[in-house]
Write a protein that holds these residues in place. Structure first.
Motif, PDB file in Angstrom:
ATOM      1  N   ALA A 100       0.817  -1.216   0.000  1.00  0.00           N
ATOM      2  CA  ALA A 100       0.000   0.000   0.000  1.00  0.00           C
ATOM      3  C   ALA A 100       0.847   1.261   0.000  1.00  0.00           C
ATOM      4  O   ALA A 100       0.372   2.336  -0.380  1.00  0.00           O
ATOM      5  CB  ALA A 100      -0.920  -0.003   1.216  1.00  0.00           C
ATOM      6  N   ALA A 101       2.102   1.137   0.413  1.00  0.00           N
ATOM      7  CA  ALA A 101       2.979   2.307   0.484  1.00  0.00           C
ATOM      8  C   ALA A 101       3.546   2.700  -0.866  1.00  0.00           C
ATOM      9  O   ALA A 101       3.995   3.840  -1.042  1.00  0.00           O
ATOM     10  CB  ALA A 101       4.119   2.041   1.467  1.00  0.00           C
ATOM     11  N   VAL A 102       3.544   1.769  -1.840  1.00  0.00           N
ATOM     12  CA  VAL A 102       4.214   2.053  -3.114  1.00  0.00           C
ATOM     13  C   VAL A 102       3.368   1.766  -4.353  1.00  0.00           C
ATOM     14  O   VAL A 102       3.769   2.091  -5.458  1.00  0.00           O
ATOM     15  CB  VAL A 102       5.531   1.245  -3.227  1.00  0.00           C
ATOM     16  CG1 VAL A 102       6.521   1.666  -2.162  1.00  0.00           C
ATOM     17  CG2 VAL A 102       5.271  -0.258  -3.151  1.00  0.00           C
ATOM     18  N   GLN A 103       2.200   1.140  -4.169  1.00  0.00           N
ATOM     19  CA  GLN A 103       1.378   0.798  -5.324  1.00  0.00           C
ATOM     20  C   GLN A 103      -0.010   1.419  -5.212  1.00  0.00           C
ATOM     21  O   GLN A 103      -0.581   1.491  -4.120  1.00  0.00           O
ATOM     22  CB  GLN A 103       1.217  -0.724  -5.438  1.00  0.00           C
ATOM     23  CG  GLN A 103       2.485  -1.484  -5.739  1.00  0.00           C
ATOM     24  CD  GLN A 103       2.182  -2.932  -6.092  1.00  0.00           C
ATOM     25  OE1 GLN A 103       1.384  -3.221  -6.975  1.00  0.00           O
ATOM     26  NE2 GLN A 103       2.824  -3.854  -5.395  1.00  0.00           N
ATOM     27  N   ARG A 104      -0.542   1.819  -6.367  1.00  0.00           N
ATOM     28  CA  ARG A 104      -1.952   2.200  -6.433  1.00  0.00           C
ATOM     29  C   ARG A 104      -2.744   0.911  -6.595  1.00  0.00           C
ATOM     30  O   ARG A 104      -2.864   0.362  -7.687  1.00  0.00           O
ATOM     31  CB  ARG A 104      -2.198   3.159  -7.600  1.00  0.00           C
ATOM     32  CG  ARG A 104      -1.588   4.535  -7.386  1.00  0.00           C
ATOM     33  CD  ARG A 104      -1.945   5.495  -8.513  1.00  0.00           C
ATOM     34  NE  ARG A 104      -1.463   6.847  -8.241  1.00  0.00           N
ATOM     35  CZ  ARG A 104      -0.242   7.282  -8.544  1.00  0.00           C
ATOM     36  NH1 ARG A 104       0.617   6.460  -9.152  1.00  0.00           N
ATOM     37  NH2 ARG A 104       0.127   8.506  -8.255  1.00  0.00           N
ATOM     38  N   GLY A 157       8.856  -7.728  -5.948  1.00  0.00           N
ATOM     39  CA  GLY A 157       8.182  -6.501  -6.352  1.00  0.00           C
ATOM     40  C   GLY A 157       8.433  -5.370  -5.380  1.00  0.00           C
ATOM     41  O   GLY A 157       8.870  -5.580  -4.245  1.00  0.00           O
ATOM     42  N   PRO A 158       8.135  -4.145  -5.797  1.00  0.00           N
ATOM     43  CA  PRO A 158       8.475  -2.961  -4.992  1.00  0.00           C
ATOM     44  C   PRO A 158       7.716  -2.850  -3.682  1.00  0.00           C
ATOM     45  O   PRO A 158       8.140  -2.106  -2.802  1.00  0.00           O
ATOM     46  CB  PRO A 158       8.136  -1.797  -5.933  1.00  0.00           C
ATOM     47  CG  PRO A 158       7.162  -2.361  -6.915  1.00  0.00           C
ATOM     48  CD  PRO A 158       7.549  -3.784  -7.099  1.00  0.00           C
ATOM     49  N   GLY A 159       6.613  -3.567  -3.529  1.00  0.00           N
ATOM     50  CA  GLY A 159       5.874  -3.498  -2.275  1.00  0.00           C
ATOM     51  C   GLY A 159       6.135  -4.670  -1.352  1.00  0.00           C
ATOM     52  O   GLY A 159       5.516  -4.780  -0.295  1.00  0.00           O
ATOM     53  N   ASP A 160       7.053  -5.526  -1.721  1.00  0.00           N
ATOM     54  CA  ASP A 160       7.359  -6.725  -0.957  1.00  0.00           C
ATOM     55  C   ASP A 160       8.028  -6.394   0.372  1.00  0.00           C
ATOM     56  O   ASP A 160       8.773  -5.415   0.490  1.00  0.00           O
ATOM     57  CB  ASP A 160       8.263  -7.606  -1.815  1.00  0.00           C
ATOM     58  CG  ASP A 160       8.823  -8.788  -1.070  1.00  0.00           C
ATOM     59  OD1 ASP A 160       8.032  -9.499  -0.449  1.00  0.00           O
ATOM     60  OD2 ASP A 160      10.042  -8.990  -1.128  1.00  0.00           O
ATOM     61  N   THR A 161       7.782  -7.219   1.384  1.00  0.00           N
ATOM     62  CA  THR A 161       8.413  -7.026   2.685  1.00  0.00           C
ATOM     63  C   THR A 161       9.924  -7.053   2.579  1.00  0.00           C
ATOM     64  O   THR A 161      10.635  -6.271   3.237  1.00  0.00           O
ATOM     65  CB  THR A 161       7.944  -8.116   3.664  1.00  0.00           C
ATOM     66  OG1 THR A 161       6.522  -8.114   3.726  1.00  0.00           O
ATOM     67  CG2 THR A 161       8.509  -7.889   5.052  1.00  0.00           C
ATOM     68  N   SER A 162      10.454  -7.959   1.754  1.00  0.00           N
ATOM     69  CA  SER A 162      11.897  -8.041   1.550  1.00  0.00           C
ATOM     70  C   SER A 162      12.441  -6.740   0.968  1.00  0.00           C
ATOM     71  O   SER A 162      13.493  -6.248   1.393  1.00  0.00           O
ATOM     72  CB  SER A 162      12.223  -9.212   0.615  1.00  0.00           C
ATOM     73  OG  SER A 162      13.584  -9.233   0.287  1.00  0.00           O
ATOM     74  N   PHE A 163      11.720  -6.188   0.002  1.00  0.00           N
ATOM     75  CA  PHE A 163      12.123  -4.914  -0.606  1.00  0.00           C
ATOM     76  C   PHE A 163      12.193  -3.822   0.461  1.00  0.00           C
ATOM     77  O   PHE A 163      13.179  -3.078   0.557  1.00  0.00           O
ATOM     78  CB  PHE A 163      11.126  -4.539  -1.701  1.00  0.00           C
ATOM     79  CG  PHE A 163      11.281  -3.142  -2.239  1.00  0.00           C
ATOM     80  CD1 PHE A 163      12.148  -2.866  -3.282  1.00  0.00           C
ATOM     81  CD2 PHE A 163      10.548  -2.089  -1.706  1.00  0.00           C
ATOM     82  CE1 PHE A 163      12.295  -1.577  -3.773  1.00  0.00           C
ATOM     83  CE2 PHE A 163      10.677  -0.800  -2.191  1.00  0.00           C
ATOM     84  CZ  PHE A 163      11.546  -0.544  -3.231  1.00  0.00           C
ATOM     85  N   PHE A 164      11.165  -3.719   1.280  1.00  0.00           N
ATOM     86  CA  PHE A 164      11.134  -2.664   2.286  1.00  0.00           C
ATOM     87  C   PHE A 164      12.190  -2.879   3.368  1.00  0.00           C
ATOM     88  O   PHE A 164      12.793  -1.924   3.860  1.00  0.00           O
ATOM     89  CB  PHE A 164       9.743  -2.557   2.912  1.00  0.00           C
ATOM     90  CG  PHE A 164       8.885  -1.532   2.239  1.00  0.00           C
ATOM     91  CD1 PHE A 164       8.925  -0.212   2.615  1.00  0.00           C
ATOM     92  CD2 PHE A 164       8.060  -1.889   1.188  1.00  0.00           C
ATOM     93  CE1 PHE A 164       8.152   0.744   1.985  1.00  0.00           C
ATOM     94  CE2 PHE A 164       7.277  -0.955   0.542  1.00  0.00           C
ATOM     95  CZ  PHE A 164       7.322   0.374   0.936  1.00  0.00           C
TER      96      PHE A 164
END
Length: 321
Positions: A100-104, A157-164
């Motif tokens: 939700a922080a990076v995707q519409r 993907g950019p909203g993944d927990t690993s990404f963050f």
């Protein structure tokens, strides 16, 4: 005496005792458990283990359905649009809130779901391929600083927990690294093992097989203290002095407007399943722990996580896509 017209009208309104149709006890048929990531990752491992215990306990099959893509958003959207009847559930990590922080998104992670139960929590771990020049966490930080913008990390993907989690590491250590998006964390870990990317911040539940096979090297945990299950593995803070502590949670959700009584029933069934030795062994193997929450407490936690990760995205300069 009640005439036929009065009887029909009363039955339609449920006004006469005994005339309303009783709802069958849940579950009276198979339950679909959507895991919004490909097979092999932590969501799949834990979701399948929990589904097996629920099926054995309740006498109905809990069918795991993998719907990967977009950091979990594709499968989550499918559940959000399903009927709130308890027969379509979502097993998902904190990616529900990081997305939700990076995707519409086509759904609202708070308004469009009923949080039922938290299924597990675990610290993140930092891994590299077996042929990586980074033998320790301190090595990895040094190499990243010597080669700004050159190291690549993977995630679903950019909203993944690993990404963050990796974005948090970048901010904490003042590192410049490039993200590479995959459909699932398993693919990212495979590429890290092959040397096609440089590191993956993941969970032991996802990476254990590759670590035990010697394909991935576990450098450090992102916990506050050493994990008793991995006593020889230092924390990032211990190895480098960098204050990097973060973890992941997994939970079970239903579409919004699931009746409160049914929410409580499913929560109780999940808590019983989580306490079973078979599920506890899966948690232990994955470096995770049971962390039961009541539905209201879990819902409050989800709301706070959306706020937290939105702030991280803002500070990291990650644009909303």
């Amino acid at each position: 005496m009640i005439d036929r017209r009065t009887l029909l009208a009363a039955a339609a309104l449920g006004a006469l005792p005994g005339l309303a149709t009783a709802q069958p006890a849940w579950p009276s048929r198979a339950v679909r458990m959507v895991v919004p990531f490909p097979p092999g990752g932590s969501n799949d491992v834990l979701g399948r283990a929990l589904s097996e215990r629920l099926g054995a306990q309740l006498g109905q099959p809990f069918v795991v359905e993998n719907r990967g893509g977009a950091g979990g958003a594709i499968g989550a959207d499918q559940v959000a649009k399903s009927a709130p009847d308890g027969y379509t559930l979502l097993f998902m990590s904190s990616s529900l809130t990081t997305n939700a922080a990076v995707q519409r998104l086509p759904y609202d992670p708070v308004a469009d779901f009923t949080p039922i139960a938290q299924a597990a929590v675990a610290p993140m771990i930092v891994t590299v391929g077996r042929d990586s020049p980074a033998r320790t966490m301190a090595d990895l930080v040094r190499i990243a600083r010597e080669r700004p913008g050159m190291l690549r990390f993977g995630g679903a993907g950019p909203g993944d927990t690993s990404f963050f989690a990796t974005e948090l590491l970048k901010m904490a250590a003042n590192l410049d690294m490039e993200a590479v998006a995959y459909r699932g964390i398993t693919e990212a870990q495979t590429d890290a093992a092959a040397g096609r990317i440089d590191l993956v911040v993941t969970t032991l539940a996802s990476a254990r097989g590759l670590i035990e096979a010697g394909q991935l090297r576990l450098l450090a945990t992102a916990s506050a203290a050493r994990d008793a299950r991995m006593p020889d593995v230092p924390t990032v803070r211990e190895a480098t002095g960098i204050d990097f502590v973060t973890g992941v949670w997994w939970g079970v959700f239903a579409p919004a407007r699931l009746p409160p009584a049914l929410t409580a029933t499913i929560n109780a069934a999940i808590n019983r399943a989580m306490a079973e030795p078979q599920y506890q062994r899966v948690l232990e193997a994955g470096g995770a722990s049971m962390a039961a929450l009541a539905p209201d407490a879990f819902a409050a936690h989800v709301r706070s996580e959306v706020t937290r990760w939105t702030d991280v995205a803002r500070r990291a300069g990650v644009a909303l896509n």
